[in-house]
Design an enzyme around this catalytic site. Structure first.
Site, mmCIF file in Angstrom:
data_model
loop_
_atom_site.group_PDB
_atom_site.id
_atom_site.type_symbol
_atom_site.label_atom_id
_atom_site.label_comp_id
_atom_site.label_asym_id
_atom_site.label_seq_id
_atom_site.Cartn_x
_atom_site.Cartn_y
_atom_site.Cartn_z
ATOM 1 N N CYS A 287 44.548 86.576 -36.750
ATOM 2 C CA CYS A 287 44.408 85.128 -36.947
ATOM 3 C C CYS A 287 44.836 84.373 -35.694
ATOM 4 O O CYS A 287 44.273 83.330 -35.360
ATOM 5 C CB CYS A 287 45.243 84.663 -38.134
ATOM 6 S SG CYS A 287 44.627 85.288 -39.697
ATOM 7 N N CYS B 252 41.879 85.619 -20.879
ATOM 8 C CA CYS B 252 41.391 85.061 -22.144
ATOM 9 C C CYS B 252 42.527 84.218 -22.696
ATOM 10 O O CYS B 252 43.230 83.569 -21.920
ATOM 11 C CB CYS B 252 40.946 86.171 -23.101
ATOM 12 S SG CYS B 252 42.265 87.286 -23.579
#
Lengths: 81, 479
Positions: free
Chosen positions: B286, B437
């Protein structure tokens, strides 16, 4: 023969679609479907060893032989909580 | 040909208290008919008035559920054992002590439970006697523990070691804005005690591990999993199999949720479903992939529901079935799942008899080990800053998604990880390449990919733009 393939969670994102109808040769297995989409989508190819396949709402082993009109669901693991 | 028939505890009063009796027949149906001739009082427990087998009775030949064989026509031979397993018998054996009483305040509080025949006073006492362990006080753990507390589960244990973070508040309804920075367990205890002061809350402020799991689980009747990572899920599964405890499983990502009850005594376990964990980074958590805040509310309440059913011994638990929820389509699908006889932990010849190293099994770096940098393939945000300040000519590549780039970026060109195989030729291979990222996982995969495709000098920015925002430039928003 025609089969209907449904993708869930990260598999859906890997192929950019949740529902695809494809034609496969007679005697094709669940694994052939995984290979088919793995060859087209890099992320799907990497997910391939870790997903489970359900045919007509029951989980199957990857060498399960498919039949005309089968619904093949590709379900990757999910870890979030 | 006499066949051994195993009788479960609740039905033994009808077989002169014997746990195994013999009956004759060539199929399961014939054996059961002979059994009923010899022990006619079993009839109403196995079959309804119209002669159909009761839905809560499962019949096994050796280890196989006959629903997956030829049902009542399944042939049997003399070495086979036919077992009668009522769903409830495999549930939770909550020891309801006779001195469990409900106060007047509790009778009033649980009024709407007491009105349901399936709960009633007996069921409410079972709930009070029950001990449920909730792993994680996060997205799933919040609704699970809150509904269990409200329902009157007598003892709720919670395992967590984290503090409340601002990014938790969108879904972790145990915690409020004022709790940011506090221990999740303290915050959880306060919320749960506020809902129901009758409930005993046991907080276990530790990281669940192979060293503490068995001892911890042993004190509970049901284990509810609300963790956010694969190593802990395999650990919870194996510990539950080894201890014969039911494992109420739930998992979420973005708009997708999964729920099941794994109980190796009468069905498959998590490893039967997913024998091999995906490598780190392939399936986002998540924190990496995001999750709609209401989704854990839906999946967590389903887990609480299953835990309560197990305690009450009512209905059909979600054993041998995996429910998939797709919030965008509003579709619930129930998939049948079978026990894998070759499963390494619950199969016929298990190879796992004790807990293993789950970080290693899942290919994850153990969380307690200090971050060490591989100078060949990795770079820290501090090193990158120093090199940029020095004027080094680097090609910095961002492999996140466009919607993330819109929230925050450090000016690097963007090629999302999924597009890299098609677009990697856009990258100047003559320069040293630094890939980033959000947290460093996707960029590690991207770096591997480029190296395999002939790029000589590729480094992964450890900690990603999160670390850059935290340690180098606070003007870059953290998300």
């Amino acid at each position: 023969m025609k089969i209907f393939v449904k993708f869930f969670a990260s598999a859906r994102e890997a192929v950019g679609s949740d529902n695809v109808q494809v034609a496969v040769k007679e005697g094709a297995t669940a694994n052939d479907v995984l290979e088919l989409f793995g060859s087209q989508f890099e992320t799907m190819n990497r997910l391939r060893p870790y997903v489970r396949v359900a045919v007509n709402q029951s989980y199957v082993v990857n060498d399960h032989v498919l039949h005309e009109g089968d619904e093949v669901a590709i379900i990757p693991p999910v870890s979030g909580g | 040909m006499p066949i051994k028939v195993f009788i479960p505890t609740p039905l033994r009063p009808f077989t002169e208290k014997r746990d195994t009796v013999e009956a004759e027949g060539a199929t399961v149906g014939e054996v059961l008919q002979d059994l009923l001739r010899k022990h006619s009082q079993l009839q109403p427990h196995l079959y309804s008035e119209n002669g159909a087998m009761r839905s809560y009775v499962n019949i096994y030949v050796n280890d196989e559920d006959i629903r997956y064989l030829s049902k009542e026509k399944t042939p049997v031979k003399s070495s086979d054992t036919v077992s009668i397993i009522p769903s409830i018998a495999g549930g939770v054996d909550v020891a309801v002590e006779t001195d469990i009483q409900l106060s007047k305040e509790e009778l009033l509080r649980y009024s709407r439970h007491l009105l349901i025949p399936e709960v009633g006073l007996t069921g409410q006492k079972k709930l009070k006697a029950a001990k449920v362990l909730v792993i994680g006080a996060g997205g799933l753990g919040s609704p699970v523990s809150m509904y269990l507390a409200a329902a009157g589960v007598g003892t709720i244990g919670i395992v967590d070691f984290d503090v409340v973070d601002a990014t938790n508040l969108q879904r972790q309804i145990l915690h409020s804005t004022n709790d940011v920075g506090r221990s999740k367990l303290e915050s959880a205890r306060e919320t749960l005690k506020g809902i129901n002061p009758n409930v005993v809350i046991k907080t276990h402020e530790e990281r669940l591990s192979s060293e503490n799991a068995l001892e911890l689980f042993a004190g509970y009747d049901v284990i509810v999993d609300g963790t956010d990572n694969f190593p802990t899920r395999y650990l919870v599964n194996d510990a539950c199999v080894l201890l014969n405890k039911p494992y109420v499983y739930g998992s979420i990502l973005r708009f997708d949720g999964q729920v099941s009850v794994f109980d190796a005594r009468r069905g498959p376990c998590y490893r039967c479903l997913y024998p091999t964990p995906p490598p780190p980074g392939l399936v986002p958590s998540c924190a990496e992939g995001g999750v709609l805040g209401v989704l854990p509310g839906i999946i967590g309440t389903l887990q609480a529901l299953e835990a309560i059913k197990l305690i009450l011994g009512e209905g059909e638990p979600l054993v041998g079935k995996l429910v998939l929820f797709d919030a965008l389509k509003f579709s619930f699908r129930e998939l049948k799942l079978r026990r894998d006889p070759n499963c390494p932990v619950c199969g016929d010849n298990p190879t796992i008899h004790e807990l293993i190293d789950y970080d290693q099994f899942c290919g994850v770096k153990p969380p307690t080990v200090e971050e060490t940098i591989d100078e060949e393939t990795e770079i820290t945000v501090e090193q990158l800053k120093a090199r940029l300040d020095r004027g080094d000519d680097l090609f910095i590549l961002d492999v996140r998604e466009p919607h993330e780039y819109e929230i925050a970026n450090i000016g690097a060109p963007l090629i999302p990880l999924g597009e890299l195989p098609k677009r990697f030729r856009e990258i100047d291979s003559s320069k040293e390449i630094i890939i980033h990222c959000k947290s460093g996982r996707r960029s590690a995969l991207a770096a591997d990919f480029l190296r395999k495709n002939g790029f000589k000098s590729v480094k992964n920015l450890v900690g990603g733009i999160d670390a850059w925002s935290e340690r180098i430039d606070p003007n870059v928003p953290h998300y």
